[in-house]
Design a protein around this motif. Structure first.
Motif, PDB file in Angstrom:
ATOM      1  N   HIS A   1     -15.908  12.273   3.376  1.00  0.00           N
ATOM      2  CA  HIS A   1     -15.734  12.598   4.794  1.00  0.00           C
ATOM      3  C   HIS A   1     -14.680  13.682   4.989  1.00  0.00           C
ATOM      4  CE1 HIS A   1     -12.104   9.741   5.544  1.00  0.00           C
ATOM      5  NE2 HIS A   1     -12.216   9.972   4.264  1.00  0.00           N
ATOM      6  N   GLY A   2     -14.730  14.262   6.179  1.00  0.00           N
ATOM      7  CA  GLY A   2     -13.765  15.304   6.502  1.00  0.00           C
ATOM      8  C   GLY A   2     -12.400  14.754   6.855  1.00  0.00           C
ATOM      9  N   GLY A   3     -12.367  13.520   7.307  1.00  0.00           N
ATOM     10  CA  GLY A   3     -11.092  12.930   7.727  1.00  0.00           C
ATOM     11  C   GLY A   3     -10.827  13.200   9.192  1.00  0.00           C
ATOM     12  N   LEU A   4     -11.620  12.551  10.041  1.00  0.00           N
ATOM     13  CA  LEU A   4     -11.505  12.780  11.481  1.00  0.00           C
ATOM     14  C   LEU A   4     -10.080  12.607  11.981  1.00  0.00           C
ATOM     15  CD1 LEU A   4     -12.872  13.223  14.252  1.00  0.00           C
ATOM     16  CD2 LEU A   4     -13.341  10.758  14.308  1.00  0.00           C
ATOM     17  N   GLU A  64     -12.420  22.185   4.870  1.00  0.00           N
ATOM     18  CA  GLU A  64     -12.798  22.224   3.456  1.00  0.00           C
ATOM     19  C   GLU A  64     -13.490  20.933   3.039  1.00  0.00           C
ATOM     20  OE1 GLU A  64     -10.717  22.412  -0.968  1.00  0.00           O
ATOM     21  OE2 GLU A  64      -9.695  23.328   0.735  1.00  0.00           O
ATOM     22  N   ALA A  65     -12.965  19.797   3.524  1.00  0.00           N
ATOM     23  CA  ALA A  65     -13.565  18.512   3.171  1.00  0.00           C
ATOM     24  C   ALA A  65     -14.985  18.400   3.732  1.00  0.00           C
ATOM     25  CB  ALA A  65     -12.693  17.370   3.683  1.00  0.00           C
ATOM     26  N   LEU A  66     -15.204  18.905   4.933  1.00  0.00           N
ATOM     27  CA  LEU A  66     -16.539  18.856   5.523  1.00  0.00           C
ATOM     28  C   LEU A  66     -17.523  19.744   4.755  1.00  0.00           C
ATOM     29  CD1 LEU A  66     -15.621  18.836   9.322  1.00  0.00           C
ATOM     30  CD2 LEU A  66     -16.746  17.003   8.055  1.00  0.00           C
ATOM     31  N   THR A  79      -0.149  14.504   3.819  1.00  0.00           N
ATOM     32  CA  THR A  79      -1.343  15.267   3.513  1.00  0.00           C
ATOM     33  C   THR A  79      -2.176  14.616   2.414  1.00  0.00           C
ATOM     34  OG1 THR A  79      -2.184  17.435   2.836  1.00  0.00           O
ATOM     35  CG2 THR A  79      -0.128  16.716   1.827  1.00  0.00           C
ATOM     36  N   ARG A  80      -3.490  14.741   2.542  1.00  0.00           N
ATOM     37  CA  ARG A  80      -4.409  14.303   1.491  1.00  0.00           C
ATOM     38  C   ARG A  80      -4.860  15.496   0.660  1.00  0.00           C
ATOM     39  NH1 ARG A  80      -2.298  10.180   4.197  1.00  0.00           N
ATOM     40  NH2 ARG A  80      -3.395   8.211   3.853  1.00  0.00           N
ATOM     41  N   ASP A  81      -4.281  16.648   0.911  1.00  0.00           N
ATOM     42  CA  ASP A  81      -4.618  17.832   0.139  1.00  0.00           C
ATOM     43  C   ASP A  81      -3.979  17.729  -1.246  1.00  0.00           C
ATOM     44  OD1 ASP A  81      -5.824  20.202  -0.369  1.00  0.00           O
ATOM     45  OD2 ASP A  81      -4.890  21.300   1.288  1.00  0.00           O
ATOM     46  N   TYR A  82      -4.431  18.579  -2.136  1.00  0.00           N
ATOM     47  CA  TYR A  82      -3.928  18.528  -3.501  1.00  0.00           C
ATOM     48  C   TYR A  82      -3.044  19.731  -3.800  1.00  0.00           C
ATOM     49  CZ  TYR A  82      -7.921  21.698  -4.209  1.00  0.00           C
ATOM     50  OH  TYR A  82      -8.820  22.735  -4.119  1.00  0.00           O
ATOM     51  N   ARG A 124     -14.378  18.039  -6.453  1.00  0.00           N
ATOM     52  CA  ARG A 124     -15.128  19.113  -7.116  1.00  0.00           C
ATOM     53  C   ARG A 124     -14.438  20.449  -6.894  1.00  0.00           C
ATOM     54  NH1 ARG A 124     -18.017  23.279  -6.576  1.00  0.00           N
ATOM     55  NH2 ARG A 124     -17.522  23.220  -4.356  1.00  0.00           N
ATOM     56  N   ARG A 125     -13.977  20.672  -5.670  1.00  0.00           N
ATOM     57  CA  ARG A 125     -13.255  21.912  -5.364  1.00  0.00           C
ATOM     58  C   ARG A 125     -11.936  21.952  -6.130  1.00  0.00           C
ATOM     59  NH1 ARG A 125     -13.180  25.620  -1.123  1.00  0.00           N
ATOM     60  NH2 ARG A 125     -11.815  27.326  -1.775  1.00  0.00           N
TER      61      ARG A 125
END
Length: 510
Positions: A53-56, A69-71, A337-340, A365-366
């Motif tokens: 999910h995109g993380g609403l 990016e998640a979407l 953040t859930r980003d890496y 994957r990204r």
């Protein structure tokens, strides 16, 4: 006598990020070895909310780029893995004491817009007094919103990445710990311990990836001999499983006074999955367990919305995982953040170390693509172009990515197998289900029946092709059949697996 192996890239960690990196690298012609101290997806990657999910809710924290990016990745994963990633409809009942209806509606419009190439249904407002989705909810909940995201079998996503990596040349080693690694003459020299055979292997590698999830900082410190600094924020997330509490394939998103949201989702046909909590965690990630307070928190959230209340006595199973969030200084875990972040340590003339901090299953994957791009200048020969966005995962190569059509054909080919079992096998293995069912004309052709549609043919396949070594690997990660089998059936399966794995090891050694 110690064995010695030379590779281009050594990856530490068999979760979704580690296996994703191994797959990407192997597909570009890089000689890869991956080591995992336990089973694939044995920790965080099998304890997620099982969503792509995109993380609403991250829109509240203005993380538009991250959500976008998640979407985009949601669309990619749906196309390359239509068997283990599937669309879901999510119902968000409106509680006017929390967020306003206008704010929610505006957020959903933005969510749809950010998706752009969205192949899923768009969001809309619901009258819960009239819609079937309102039936199990309390009377005061009159308005709701419906939007689309995707569900995923998280552990199988990890396993399929590992399977594909191996088929492209990667050396995948589970139950194997990296006990030391040091730089010598521009190369990494690592010592790996096979924890089942008590045998060591010396590996030399041009580059090393630390994808150890919640252990990433610990691995970094032990390898570099210095503190990684405050790079990770460990957060425990727990889920509970209860007997099915409503009919339908849709899920619910419940708002809480602490501004968190709780998902309630159909799970394994007969159950509902509820989670998650977010609690700071400072202990050994392998010892993460749900607490009575967490169970009460989740039951209370459901009871505020549903007509039928829940309590701890309804819980039939639970699991906890520790999420390694990148520490961006946010005051609470929900806002973190859930980003890496990919941290490359490449001293002049020295072998590079790439450490993976943070991330979420949707963007694995990204993350893997970015990791290989960072390492590419240090790998010889030069890496091939990016490729994973358009190449199906094992079993995902069905016509037009149409799972429903594939399932109809499969049911027609094996009419003697009950519909629920065919659907489960199709979801788990996609087109590779033929490797299990083959030319079988009856259930007898599949060997011993261990219960709940779990036959010997599937067990043998999992051991031979999907790195399964114990009954737990099969029951709780590869198939989720542990929820459906009795203790006696589990014990019978355990005895068979132990014997099969032992015989396989002897045959390999011979």
């Amino acid at each position: 006598m110690e064995k010695q192996i030379n590779v281009d890239l050594l990856v530490i960690g068999g979760g979704v990020n580690g296996t994703g990196i191994a797959r990407d690298a192997a597909g570009r012609g890089v000689a890869v070895m991956l080591c995992e101290q336990g089973d694939l997806a044995g920790a965080t990657s099998s304890a997620s909310s099982k969503l792509i999910h995109g993380g609403l809710r991250y829109l509240e924290y203005y993380q538009l780029g991250f959500v976008r990016e998640a979407l985009l990745e949601r669309e990619v994963l749906l196309s390359i893995a239509p068997h283990i990633v599937w669309p879901g409809r999510f119902i968000l009942p409106h509680d006017k004491r929390l967020r306003s209806a206008l704010v929610i509606e505006a957020g959903l419009i933005l969510y749809d817009w950010l998706a752009r190439r969205n192949r899923l249904g768009r969001s809309r407002r619901l009258d819960l007094r009239m819609a079937k989705e309102g039936a199990p909810l309390k009377d005061h909940l009159m308005t709701g919103f419906a939007y689309s995201d995707c569900r995923v079998d998280d552990a199988r996503l990890v396993v399929l990445n590992a399977v594909d990596a191996r088929e492209r040349g990667a050396d995948i080693r589970t139950r194997t710990r990296c006990v030391s690694a040091k730089r010598e003459q521009g190369m990494w020299h690592a010592t790996l311990l096979d924890m089942r055979a008590a045998a060591t292997t010396i590996v030399t590698a041009r580059a090393l990836v630390d994808a150890a999830g919640p252990w990433a900082a610990e691995v970094f410190n032990s390898i570099n001999g210095r503190d990684a600094g405050k790079k990770l924020r460990l957060v425990k997330g727990s889920h509970i499983v209860v007997p099915r509490i409503y009919e339908g394939d849709h899920s619910y998103v419940l708002q809480n006074k602490d501004r968190r949201v709780i998902f309630v989702m159909p799970y394994e046909l007969d159950f509902s999955l509820i989670g998650t909590t977010e609690i700071p965690f400072g202990e050994d990630p392998s010892q993460a367990r749900i607490t009575a307070e967490e169970i009460s928190y989740l039951c209370a959230a459901v009871s505020r919305y549903f007509r039928e209340p829940l309590d701890a006595r309804d819980v039939v199973e639970c699991f906890s995982g520790v999420r390694p969030l990148y520490d961006d200084g946010a005051k609470n875990a929900s806002a973190a953040t859930r980003d890496y972040v990919l941290d490359l340590d490449a001293p002049e003339g020295g072998a590079p170390l790439l450490s993976v901090f943070g991330g979420k299953i949707t963007t694995y994957r990204r993350l893997a693509e970015d990791a290989i791009e960072k390492l590419a200048p240090h790998l010889k020969p030069p890496c091939a172009p990016r490729w994973t966005a358009t190449t199906p995962l094992p079993g995902g190569d069905m016509d037009d990515g149409d799972f429903d059509r594939f399932l109809r054909k499969l049911r027609g080919k094996y009419p003697w197998l009950d519909a629920a079992t065919v659907a489960r096998l199709a979801r788990a293995y996609g087109t590779r289900v033929e490797l299990i069912l083959g030319s079988a004309c009856s259930a007898r052709d599949l060997g011993a029946d261990f219960g709940a549609g779990l036959f010997q043919a599937e067990i043998d396949y999992l051991i031979g092709q999907e790195f399964a070594l114990t009954a737990e690997d099969i029951l709780w990660r590869r198939s989720k059949r542990g929820l459906h089998l009795s203790p006696v059936e589990r014990a019978r399966l355990g005895a068979y697996v132990d014997e099969r794995v032992t015989n396989q090891r002897r045959k390999t050694a011979g």
